[in-house]
Design an enzyme around this catalytic site. Structure first.
Site, PDB file in Angstrom:
ATOM      1  N   ASN A   1      63.719  63.066  89.027  1.00 40.04           N
ATOM      2  CA  ASN A   1      63.682  62.821  90.465  1.00 40.04           C
ATOM      3  C   ASN A   1      65.077  62.413  90.925  1.00 40.04           C
ATOM      4  O   ASN A   1      66.008  62.344  90.120  1.00 40.04           O
ATOM      5  CB  ASN A   1      62.619  61.777  90.804  1.00 40.04           C
ATOM      6  CG  ASN A   1      62.876  60.479  90.075  1.00 40.04           C
ATOM      7  OD1 ASN A   1      63.919  59.863  90.238  1.00 40.04           O
ATOM      8  ND2 ASN A   1      61.932  60.067  89.221  1.00 40.04           N
TER       9      ASN A   1
ATOM     10  N   ASP B   1      55.832  60.166  87.394  1.00 45.51           N
ATOM     11  CA  ASP B   1      54.385  59.965  87.276  1.00 45.51           C
ATOM     12  C   ASP B   1      53.741  60.950  86.315  1.00 45.51           C
ATOM     13  O   ASP B   1      52.674  60.684  85.787  1.00 45.51           O
ATOM     14  CB  ASP B   1      53.735  60.077  88.657  1.00 45.51           C
ATOM     15  CG  ASP B   1      54.145  58.913  89.542  1.00 45.51           C
ATOM     16  OD1 ASP B   1      54.150  57.777  89.042  1.00 45.51           O
ATOM     17  OD2 ASP B   1      54.492  59.142  90.718  1.00 45.51           O
TER      18      ASP B   1
ATOM     19  N   LYS C   1      63.581  76.198  72.845  1.00 44.46           N
ATOM     20  CA  LYS C   1      63.795  76.568  74.247  1.00 44.46           C
ATOM     21  C   LYS C   1      62.822  77.679  74.663  1.00 44.46           C
ATOM     22  O   LYS C   1      62.698  78.694  73.977  1.00 44.46           O
ATOM     23  CB  LYS C   1      65.234  77.057  74.425  1.00 44.46           C
ATOM     24  CG  LYS C   1      65.561  77.340  75.868  1.00 44.46           C
ATOM     25  CD  LYS C   1      66.935  77.947  76.045  1.00 44.46           C
ATOM     26  CE  LYS C   1      67.083  78.441  77.469  1.00 44.46           C
ATOM     27  NZ  LYS C   1      68.197  79.356  77.622  1.00 44.46           N
TER      28      LYS C   1
ATOM     29  N   PHE D   1      58.929  48.071  93.372  1.00 41.63           N
ATOM     30  CA  PHE D   1      59.485  48.815  94.496  1.00 41.63           C
ATOM     31  C   PHE D   1      58.456  49.829  94.977  1.00 41.63           C
ATOM     32  O   PHE D   1      57.710  50.386  94.170  1.00 41.63           O
ATOM     33  CB  PHE D   1      60.763  49.552  94.080  1.00 41.63           C
ATOM     34  CG  PHE D   1      61.968  48.653  94.041  1.00 41.63           C
ATOM     35  CD1 PHE D   1      62.073  47.665  93.077  1.00 41.63           C
ATOM     36  CD2 PHE D   1      62.989  48.782  94.975  1.00 41.63           C
ATOM     37  CE1 PHE D   1      63.178  46.817  93.035  1.00 41.63           C
ATOM     38  CE2 PHE D   1      64.088  47.945  94.952  1.00 41.63           C
ATOM     39  CZ  PHE D   1      64.182  46.965  93.977  1.00 41.63           C
TER      40      PHE D   1
ATOM     41  N   LYS E   1      50.028  48.553  97.514  1.00 41.44           N
ATOM     42  CA  LYS E   1      50.544  48.785  96.153  1.00 41.44           C
ATOM     43  C   LYS E   1      50.810  47.460  95.437  1.00 41.44           C
ATOM     44  O   LYS E   1      50.539  47.302  94.252  1.00 41.44           O
ATOM     45  CB  LYS E   1      51.825  49.601  96.262  1.00 41.44           C
ATOM     46  CG  LYS E   1      52.327  50.116  94.954  1.00 41.44           C
ATOM     47  CD  LYS E   1      53.341  51.222  95.139  1.00 41.44           C
ATOM     48  CE  LYS E   1      52.715  52.492  95.667  1.00 41.44           C
ATOM     49  NZ  LYS E   1      53.655  53.562  95.896  1.00 41.44           N
TER      50      LYS E   1
ATOM     51  N   LYS F   1      48.865  46.703  91.976  1.00 44.72           N
ATOM     52  CA  LYS F   1      49.591  46.643  90.702  1.00 44.72           C
ATOM     53  C   LYS F   1      49.887  45.211  90.275  1.00 44.72           C
ATOM     54  O   LYS F   1      50.629  44.995  89.318  1.00 44.72           O
ATOM     55  CB  LYS F   1      50.893  47.431  90.803  1.00 44.72           C
ATOM     56  CG  LYS F   1      50.688  48.942  90.957  1.00 44.72           C
ATOM     57  CD  LYS F   1      51.944  49.687  90.513  1.00 44.72           C
ATOM     58  CE  LYS F   1      51.831  51.180  90.777  1.00 44.72           C
ATOM     59  NZ  LYS F   1      52.847  51.939  90.054  1.00 44.72           N
TER      60      LYS F   1
HETATM   61  O1  C5P Z   1      52.962  53.881  92.494  1.00 41.13           O
HETATM   62  P1  C5P Z   1      54.431  53.961  92.656  1.00 41.13           P
HETATM   63  O2  C5P Z   1      55.076  54.847  91.632  1.00 41.13           O
HETATM   64  O3  C5P Z   1      54.893  54.257  94.033  1.00 41.13           O
HETATM   65  O4  C5P Z   1      54.897  52.441  92.369  1.00 41.13           O
HETATM   66  C1  C5P Z   1      56.223  52.103  92.406  1.00 41.13           C
HETATM   67  C2  C5P Z   1      56.474  50.921  91.507  1.00 41.13           C
HETATM   68  O5  C5P Z   1      55.771  51.094  90.289  1.00 41.13           O
HETATM   69  C3  C5P Z   1      57.930  50.828  91.117  1.00 41.13           C
HETATM   70  O6  C5P Z   1      58.265  49.462  90.971  1.00 41.13           O
HETATM   71  C4  C5P Z   1      57.993  51.591  89.820  1.00 41.13           C
HETATM   72  O7  C5P Z   1      59.073  51.159  89.005  1.00 41.13           O
HETATM   73  C5  C5P Z   1      56.650  51.286  89.207  1.00 41.13           C
HETATM   74  N1  C5P Z   1      56.107  52.369  88.390  1.00 41.13           N
HETATM   75  C6  C5P Z   1      55.625  52.071  87.151  1.00 41.13           C
HETATM   76  N2  C5P Z   1      55.105  53.065  86.343  1.00 41.13           N
HETATM   77  C7  C5P Z   1      55.000  54.326  86.813  1.00 41.13           C
HETATM   78  C8  C5P Z   1      55.431  54.647  88.109  1.00 41.13           C
HETATM   79  C9  C5P Z   1      56.002  53.643  88.871  1.00 41.13           C
HETATM   80  O8  C5P Z   1      55.712  50.915  86.760  1.00 41.13           O
HETATM   81  N3  C5P Z   1      54.487  55.262  86.025  1.00 41.13           N
END
Ligand code: C5P
Length: 418
Positions: free
Chosen positions: A222, A293, A303, A341, A355, A359
């Site tokens: 990304n 994600d 390859k 974040f 969020k 979380k």
């Molecule tokens: O759900 P989202 O990806 O938007 O959440 C963002 C937060 O979750 C960020 O702090 C990111 O570092 C963390 N994150 C995580 N594990 C993931 C994706 C995002 O801890 N697989």
């Protein structure tokens, strides 16, 4: 704003003559400079030289006759925002590591609680000596930043490592550190945080994107540059925190003064590195990384050839571990504070609030990289800090280093008033 105040400590090596040029460059760059010298340093350069260059009296002797208050070591240590030891001999590194204060310079190092930069200069064998290397590690572990030594022609007439970094290089390091200093209490737009909230805090920061391999040469990624996470790590270290930075692939140089930098590629590696760091019982976890994600369940060993793919390459992706949502709760020790974040392009505040709750974060930084004054990369950014009780701070658009320092101040306040 008054200029940043630099305390330049000069110890006894031939490179002391280059510290004169450093004093001048610091002044030309707009810093206020005061100098203290060891007795040995005064054998190489006279205090008068530094007095003229710094336009301030030079401290040399703890016991000097008729010493004014201005030369009191506690006053000097209180005055400074940032201390630079250039040149730093093996001897002063050993004293600083051991906490010995037996002259003006070593006593100042004990009395000064702020960020410290050392520019070692010594014979190559002295630098390579196990004792010096152990002292360097001890000091780096406490957040001391180092610049150099470089390789070149040494005073002992050998070409080797031990040469003090050039004054221009030291100036660049000073500027980098000065950029993330917290605002002085008298100048901050808020009441001062308790002095040194971050001093001695163990902080784990994740930063950057993750790369999820498709085959040995291709990956999914990304647009995260890592700039915000690196700025947070730098600012926390500058305020005395012991920082572990877990970084995905970025083009950024490792910040100075961190206790540890762990380089990872994938979300799974980042999840493992976070879990391992949490076992050390840190005080804070700051998840600034843009963790991918999804990943390919089974990256290809060789390859992928386009001839084998044909016109369409359909990838089947699987969810990566949610580090905050799943991994952290399994390793979370009591008292760990978590900052996450949220990057959203619509309904920013509400999504971030949801969020945070989902979380289990204590705080969340909500940001929209497409908003004016915000964005990916090294430029400026604008964020909202939200906590249990809702809004804590809405920043203006600020350069990321300043934004990071201000965020840390806000967090310190929020913690102190909770
Ligand atoms: O759900 P989202 O990806 O938007 O959440 C963002 C937060 O979750 C960020 O702090 C990111 O570092 C963390 N994150 C995580 N594990 C993931 C994706 C995002 O801890 N697989």
């Amino acid at each position: 704003m008054t200029p940043t105040r630099i305390l330049l400590l000069v110890t006894g090596g031939i490179a002391a003559y280059k510290a004169c040029l450093l004093a001048r460059l610091l002044k030309q760059a707009g810093f206020s400079v005061k100098v203290a010298m060891t007795e040995a340093a005064t054998r190489f350069v006279t205090p008068m030289t530094f007095q003229v260059l710094s336009e301030n009296p030079v401290a040399t002797d703890l016991w000097g006759e008729g010493q004014s208050d201005a030369l009191d070591h506690i006053e000097y240590a209180r005055w400074a925002d940032l201390t630079v030891v250039a040149p730093a001999t093996a001897n002063i590194m050993a004293k600083a590591a051991a906490g010995i204060g037996d002259d003006m310079v070593s006593t100042l190092l004990l009395a000064f609680p702020g960020p410290l930069l050392m520019a070692p200069a010594m014979n190559d064998n002295m630098w390579a000596h196990a004792a010096t290397q152990a002292n360097r590690e001890t000091l780096a572990g406490r957040g001391v930043a180092f610049v150099g030594p470089g390789t070149g022609f040494l005073a002992c007439r050998t070409e080797s490592t031990g040469r003090m970094a050039e004054p221009e290089e030291i100036l660049a390091a000073v500027k980098e550190m000065a950029a993330v200093l917290p605002a002085r209490a008298e100048e901050a737009d808020q009441p001062p945080a308790a002095p040194g909230y971050w001093a001695g805090q163990d902080v784990v920061v994740t930063a950057g994107p993750t790369h999820e391999p498709l085959d040995p040469v291709r990956y999914l990624a990304n647009r995260s540059s890592g700039a915000m996470g690196y700025a947070l790590a730098t600012a926390a270290a500058a305020q005395g925190a012991r920082v572990t930075l877990i970084s995905g692939p970025t083009d950024l140089p490792a910040p100075r003064g961190l206790a540890r930098v762990v380089a990872v590629q994938t979300a799974r590696e980042m999840a493992d590195a976070v879990a391992t760091s949490l076992e050390q019982g840190p005080h804070w976890l700051m998840m600034a990384a843009a963790v991918a994600d999804f990943a390919l369940a089974q990256p290809l060993a060789g390859k992928m050839k386009k001839e084998d793919v044909g016109e369409h390459w359909e990838l089947s992706l699987v969810r990566n571990p949610d580090i905050l949502g799943e991994v952290v709760p399994r390793h979370r020790q009591s008292g760990l504070k978590v900052l996450g974040f949220a990057l959203e392009t619509d309904d920013l505040r509400n999504r971030a609030l949801a969020k945070r709750r989902a979380k289990g974060m204590d705080y969340i930084v909500a940001n929209d990289p497409t908003a004016p004054g915000a964005g990916f990369g090294p430029g400026r950014h604008q964020v909202m800090l939200l906590g249990e009780a809702g809004d804590i701070w809405a920043s203006e658009s600020l350069p990321k280093p300043e934004l990071a320092a201000r965020l840390l101040n806000q967090l310190a306040h929020a913690e102190e008033s909770s």
